[in-house]
Design a protein around this motif. Structure first.
Motif, PDB file in Angstrom:
ATOM      1  N   THR A  76      25.335  53.692 -47.812  1.00 32.19           N
ATOM      2  CA  THR A  76      26.286  54.771 -47.552  1.00 32.19           C
ATOM      3  C   THR A  76      27.686  54.173 -47.590  1.00 32.19           C
ATOM      4  O   THR A  76      27.936  53.130 -46.988  1.00 32.19           O
ATOM      5  CB  THR A  76      26.033  55.419 -46.179  1.00 32.19           C
ATOM      6  N   ASN A 127      24.878  57.090 -51.043  1.00 30.66           N
ATOM      7  CA  ASN A 127      25.491  58.260 -50.431  1.00 30.66           C
ATOM      8  C   ASN A 127      26.981  57.985 -50.296  1.00 30.66           C
ATOM      9  O   ASN A 127      27.391  57.103 -49.565  1.00 30.66           O
ATOM     10  CB  ASN A 127      24.859  58.516 -49.056  1.00 30.66           C
ATOM     11  N   CYS A 128      27.793  58.759 -51.017  1.00 33.35           N
ATOM     12  CA  CYS A 128      29.235  58.570 -51.024  1.00 33.35           C
ATOM     13  C   CYS A 128      29.905  59.721 -50.272  1.00 33.35           C
ATOM     14  O   CYS A 128      29.780  60.879 -50.671  1.00 33.35           O
ATOM     15  CB  CYS A 128      29.729  58.531 -52.473  1.00 33.35           C
ATOM     16  N   ASN A 146      19.790  52.381 -50.872  1.00 33.64           N
ATOM     17  CA  ASN A 146      19.964  52.966 -49.537  1.00 33.64           C
ATOM     18  C   ASN A 146      21.286  52.550 -48.879  1.00 33.64           C
ATOM     19  O   ASN A 146      21.317  52.043 -47.764  1.00 33.64           O
ATOM     20  CB  ASN A 146      18.780  52.607 -48.620  1.00 33.64           C
ATOM     21  N   GLU A 151      31.873  55.351 -47.169  1.00 32.92           N
ATOM     22  CA  GLU A 151      32.685  56.448 -46.625  1.00 32.92           C
ATOM     23  C   GLU A 151      34.157  56.051 -46.579  1.00 32.92           C
ATOM     24  O   GLU A 151      34.494  54.921 -46.245  1.00 32.92           O
ATOM     25  CB  GLU A 151      32.191  56.783 -45.216  1.00 32.92           C
ATOM     26  N   GLY A 153      19.721  55.464 -54.258  1.00 38.45           N
ATOM     27  CA  GLY A 153      20.120  55.946 -52.945  1.00 38.45           C
ATOM     28  C   GLY A 153      21.503  55.496 -52.524  1.00 38.45           C
ATOM     29  O   GLY A 153      21.637  54.686 -51.616  1.00 38.45           O
TER      30      GLY A 153
END
Length: 146
Positions: free
Chosen positions: A107, A139-140, A105, A109, A137
């Motif tokens: 992320t 997220n890129c 989970n 960025e 999980g």
């Protein structure tokens, strides 16, 4: 501390240091979390950092990796966090003794926005040496796709 603004850099993160919305240099720390290599004698004996948990880490700017696992670790969990504007990989794993690592989970960025003159080589997650890593999980968010 102001956040890096990719538009201020004409959408090209590879040309230099991160700039804020006013064109000023964004100050950054080197690495948010660094798991260091053990002394050679410890590595030779098979020793490792054990059961490390990083939960809810938020890093908005770093000159190097957002998180870097360089040493031997048995049981490392990185979860529920956000890493952005890293100068290199947002998550870097390059310890040959890393095993039972879990990325969950997360992320990432705008990785590699402060790479400077060397160019934009960073990744959302860069893995270079490890025994076992599980990802559940990730997220890129790519600065060139938004």
């Amino acid at each position: 501390v102001k956040r890096a603004d990719i538009a201020q850099m004409n959408g090209d993160c590879a040309t230099g240091e991160a700039l804020d919305g006013d064109g000023g240099h964004v100050r950054a720390h080197q690495v948010s979390v660094w798991v260091s290599k053990l002394p050679d004698s410890a590595d030779a004996n098979g020793e490792a950092h054990t059961n490390v948990v990083v939960d809810n880490l938020v890093s908005m700017n770093s000159r190097a990796d957002g998180l870097n696992v360089h040493g031997s670790v048995d049981g490392f969990t990185l979860k529920n966090g956000y890493l952005a504007q890293a100068g290199d990989d947002c998550i870097g794993v390059w310890g040959a003794g890393v095993q039972n690592m879990l990325i969950q989970n997360m992320t990432t960025e705008n990785c590699a926005v402060t790479a400077g003159a060397q160019g934009n080589w960073g990744s959302c997650m860069g893995t270079y040496a490890f025994k076992s890593v599980a990802v559940d999980g990730l997220n890129c968010i790519d600065p060139f796709q938004t």
